[in-house]
Design a protein around this motif. Structure first.
Motif, PDB file in Angstrom:
ATOM      1  N   UNK A   1       0.865  -1.203   0.000  1.00 19.81           N
ATOM      2  CA  UNK A   1       0.000   0.000   0.000  1.00 19.81           C
ATOM      3  C   UNK A   1       0.892   1.241   0.000  1.00 19.81           C
ATOM      4  N   UNK A   2       0.317   2.374  -0.399  1.00 22.66           N
ATOM      5  CA  UNK A   2       1.168   3.564  -0.578  1.00 22.66           C
ATOM      6  C   UNK A   2       1.295   4.372   0.712  1.00 22.66           C
ATOM      7  N   UNK A   3       0.689   3.913   1.798  1.00 19.95           N
ATOM      8  CA  UNK A   3       0.801   4.683   3.042  1.00 19.95           C
ATOM      9  C   UNK A   3       2.155   4.376   3.668  1.00 19.95           C
ATOM     10  N   UNK A   4       2.700   5.355   4.366  1.00 18.56           N
ATOM     11  CA  UNK A   4       4.016   5.114   4.949  1.00 18.56           C
ATOM     12  C   UNK A   4       3.859   4.549   6.360  1.00 18.56           C
ATOM     13  N   UNK A   5       2.784   3.808   6.597  1.00 19.12           N
ATOM     14  CA  UNK A   5       2.621   3.169   7.898  1.00 19.12           C
ATOM     15  C   UNK A   5       3.014   1.702   7.755  1.00 19.12           C
ATOM     16  N   UNK A   6       3.581   1.139   8.811  1.00 17.63           N
ATOM     17  CA  UNK A   6       4.111  -0.228   8.671  1.00 17.63           C
ATOM     18  C   UNK A   6       3.854  -1.097   9.892  1.00 17.63           C
ATOM     19  N   UNK A   7       3.146  -0.552  10.889  1.00 15.80           N
ATOM     20  CA  UNK A   7       2.998  -1.288  12.146  1.00 15.80           C
ATOM     21  C   UNK A   7       1.552  -1.301  12.618  1.00 15.80           C
ATOM     22  N   UNK A   8       1.115  -2.413  13.191  1.00 19.65           N
ATOM     23  CA  UNK A   8      -0.226  -2.525  13.790  1.00 19.65           C
ATOM     24  C   UNK A   8      -0.061  -3.168  15.154  1.00 19.65           C
ATOM     25  N   UNK A   9      -0.854  -2.694  16.118  1.00 19.58           N
ATOM     26  CA  UNK A   9      -0.844  -3.321  17.438  1.00 19.58           C
ATOM     27  C   UNK A   9      -1.913  -4.404  17.423  1.00 19.58           C
ATOM     28  N   UNK A  10      -1.489  -5.636  17.720  1.00 13.96           N
ATOM     29  CA  UNK A  10      -2.449  -6.768  17.669  1.00 13.96           C
ATOM     30  C   UNK A  10      -2.291  -7.622  18.921  1.00 13.96           C
ATOM     31  N   UNK A  11      -3.338  -7.645  19.713  1.00 14.07           N
ATOM     32  CA  UNK A  11      -3.394  -8.515  20.909  1.00 14.07           C
ATOM     33  C   UNK A  11      -2.157  -8.369  21.789  1.00 14.07           C
ATOM     34  N   UNK A  12      -1.733  -7.098  21.939  1.00 12.39           N
ATOM     35  CA  UNK A  12      -0.663  -6.864  22.913  1.00 12.39           C
ATOM     36  C   UNK A  12       0.714  -6.706  22.315  1.00 12.39           C
ATOM     37  N   UNK A  13       0.825  -6.987  21.002  1.00 13.02           N
ATOM     38  CA  UNK A  13       2.148  -6.888  20.356  1.00 13.02           C
ATOM     39  C   UNK A  13       2.105  -5.903  19.183  1.00 13.02           C
ATOM     40  N   UNK A  14       3.232  -5.255  18.919  1.00 16.44           N
ATOM     41  CA  UNK A  14       3.353  -4.465  17.686  1.00 16.44           C
ATOM     42  C   UNK A  14       3.855  -5.408  16.598  1.00 16.44           C
ATOM     43  N   UNK A  15       3.080  -5.535  15.518  1.00 16.16           N
ATOM     44  CA  UNK A  15       3.460  -6.446  14.432  1.00 16.16           C
ATOM     45  C   UNK A  15       3.563  -5.667  13.136  1.00 16.16           C
ATOM     46  N   UNK A  16       4.313  -6.237  12.180  1.00 16.85           N
ATOM     47  CA  UNK A  16       4.382  -5.595  10.856  1.00 16.85           C
ATOM     48  C   UNK A  16       2.990  -5.560  10.237  1.00 16.85           C
ATOM     49  N   UNK A  17       2.712  -4.501   9.512  1.00 15.72           N
ATOM     50  CA  UNK A  17       1.411  -4.295   8.872  1.00 15.72           C
ATOM     51  C   UNK A  17       0.963  -5.566   8.151  1.00 15.72           C
ATOM     52  N   UNK A  18       1.857  -6.157   7.363  1.00 13.99           N
ATOM     53  CA  UNK A  18       1.478  -7.317   6.541  1.00 13.99           C
ATOM     54  C   UNK A  18       1.278  -8.580   7.369  1.00 13.99           C
ATOM     55  N   UNK A  19       1.748  -8.584   8.591  1.00 10.59           N
ATOM     56  CA  UNK A  19       1.604  -9.795   9.416  1.00 10.59           C
ATOM     57  C   UNK A  19       0.382  -9.737  10.329  1.00 10.59           C
ATOM     58  N   UNK A  20      -0.341  -8.622  10.266  1.00  6.68           N
ATOM     59  CA  UNK A  20      -1.504  -8.474  11.174  1.00  6.68           C
ATOM     60  C   UNK A  20      -2.694  -9.190  10.562  1.00  6.68           C
ATOM     61  N   UNK A  21      -2.745 -10.538  10.755  1.00  7.66           N
ATOM     62  CA  UNK A  21      -3.761 -11.341  10.067  1.00  7.66           C
ATOM     63  C   UNK A  21      -4.592 -12.152  11.047  1.00  7.66           C
ATOM     64  N   UNK A  22      -5.741 -12.646  10.504  1.00  8.13           N
ATOM     65  CA  UNK A  22      -6.609 -13.506  11.316  1.00  8.13           C
ATOM     66  C   UNK A  22      -6.963 -14.747  10.498  1.00  8.13           C
ATOM     67  N   UNK A  23      -7.490 -15.772  11.162  1.00  6.19           N
ATOM     68  CA  UNK A  23      -7.902 -17.021  10.528  1.00  6.19           C
ATOM     69  C   UNK A  23      -9.223 -16.804   9.776  1.00  6.19           C
ATOM     70  N   UNK A  24      -9.410 -17.488   8.662  1.00 10.20           N
ATOM     71  CA  UNK A  24     -10.639 -17.262   7.878  1.00 10.20           C
ATOM     72  C   UNK A  24     -11.884 -17.758   8.601  1.00 10.20           C
ATOM     73  N   UNK A  25     -11.702 -18.559   9.643  1.00  9.66           N
ATOM     74  CA  UNK A  25     -12.884 -18.982  10.413  1.00  9.66           C
ATOM     75  C   UNK A  25     -13.074 -18.126  11.661  1.00  9.66           C
ATOM     76  N   UNK A  26     -12.544 -16.899  11.608  1.00  8.89           N
ATOM     77  CA  UNK A  26     -12.744 -15.942  12.708  1.00  8.89           C
ATOM     78  C   UNK A  26     -14.228 -15.611  12.831  1.00  8.89           C
ATOM     79  N   UNK A  27     -14.746 -15.692  14.042  1.00  7.25           N
ATOM     80  CA  UNK A  27     -16.182 -15.491  14.289  1.00  7.25           C
ATOM     81  C   UNK A  27     -16.651 -14.150  13.728  1.00  7.25           C
TER      82      UNK A  27
END
Ligand SMILES: Cc1[nH+]cc(COP(=O)(O)O)c(CN[C@@H](CCC(=O)O)C(=O)O)c1O
Length: 307
Positions: A1-27
């Motif tokens: 993506x063209x935004x200069x952001x690269x980090x997401x906070x997920x469940x207590x951890x800072x993760x790379x934007x592209x690694x912030x994922x969930x399972x397809x059977x997420x409720x």
């Protein structure tokens, strides 16, 4: 993506934007069982400041209650995570998107043993309804889709699943050449926009649908009401606005975190007022931006400074 952001906070951890994922059977993906917030951080004269963070955070926790969804992080943890997220990415003005949702365990409508997952992202986001919108206003249509009643789904909880109603109304408007929709409620009275609250000006007085009209209790709506009263206007904040009153309004405008204060200049091609941003809307819009960009010292308690 063209935004200069690269980090997401997920469940207590800072993760790379592209690694912030969930399972397809997420409720939450299957059943719309998430709650979220939209918050703006403004680059003010005193540095980046999050606008009304406390109120947004409070609504975030309240939104989970109808779904027995308990956010498994404290307000302090989410606040520190958000401030750190902004600092790490050197963001100044940005849009902050916290979300909590029933995660991955087993499917079925009941979330039984599903965890509550939480993520916070932030990115630069400009004028929600387009660069010209703030100055020139937008052309809207009254949607053929009605807002769900608050007796069917709690409209005062910012629930991800609700936004299919917003999508149906907004996309119908855009397919028909308009920028946004106005949504009536089950009773046929004016409720709000798909992602905004709505205000009407007539004979120098300001009206906005009350919470009984199946609307989200918008924080920008509350801000606009406060600012308007401080400017000396009479504000009817529990109004019932009929569809016909849209046409005879002197002025109309949307309020929202993303939309800020956006004038409405035509409804179903009926010109509102003289078809340009009205004087009351302009005055309120100016007061809003002076406030959030800290050209005034008013309401300092509404600002959480990042530095
Ligand atoms: C249905 C609805 N009504 C009113 C508002 C205004 O509320 P407040 O932001 O507290 O003043 C919003 C915010 N819409 C958010 C999401 C937009 C999106 O496209 O997603 C926002 O403005 O952040 C709504 O989604």
């Amino acid at each position: 993506d063209d935004m200069d952001v690269d980090t997401i906070w997920q469940d207590g951890e800072f993760v790379d934007w592209d690694d912030a994922q969930v399972h397809v059977l997420t409720h939450g993906l299957h059943y719309g069982t998430g709650v979220f917030e939209g918050v703006r951080c403004y680059d003010t004269e005193k540095g980046p400041a999050i606008f009304r963070w406390d109120e947004h955070l409070e609504r975030f926790y309240q939104s989970g209650k109808p779904y027995n969804m308990e956010i498994p992080f404290s307000r302090e943890e989410l606040t520190e995570a958000t401030l750190e997220l902004i600092r790490r990415q050197d963001l100044e003005s940005c849009y902050i998107r916290p979300i909590a949702f029933y995660g991955y365990d087993s499917l079925g409508v009941s979330p039984r043993d599903c965890p509550v997952d939480v993520a916070i992202a932030a990115w630069p986001w400009g004028a929600y309804l387009g660069e010209e919108a703030l100055e020139k206003g937008v052309d809207v249509m009254v949607s053929s889709w009605r807002k769900h009643s608050s007796s069917q789904i709690p409209t005062n909880a910012k629930t991800t699943g609700l936004y299919v109603n917003s999508l149906l109304a907004g996309e119908e408007a855009r397919r028909n050449g308009y920028v946004e929709a106005i949504v009536l409620n089950k009773e046929g009275q004016v409720a709000e926009g798909p992602g905004e609250n709505i205000f009407l000006v007539r004979d120098g007085e300001i009206y906005t649908p009350g919470l009984s009209q199946s609307i989200l209790d918008g924080i920008t709506r509350q801000t606009a009401i406060t600012l308007a009263r401080e400017l000396g206007y009479t504000v009817h904040d529990d109004a019932t606005i009929s569809r016909g009153e849209l046409n005879t309004a002197d002025e109309l405008f949307f309020s929202g975190t993303a939309a800020e204060v956006t004038p409405i200049r035509k409804v179903d091609n009926v010109v509102i007022g003289d078809g340009s941003r009205g004087p009351v809307t302009a005055e309120l819009q100016q007061a809003f931006f002076d406030l959030v960009e800290r050209r005034t010292d008013d309401h300092e308690e509404w600002f959480t400074y990042v530095e």
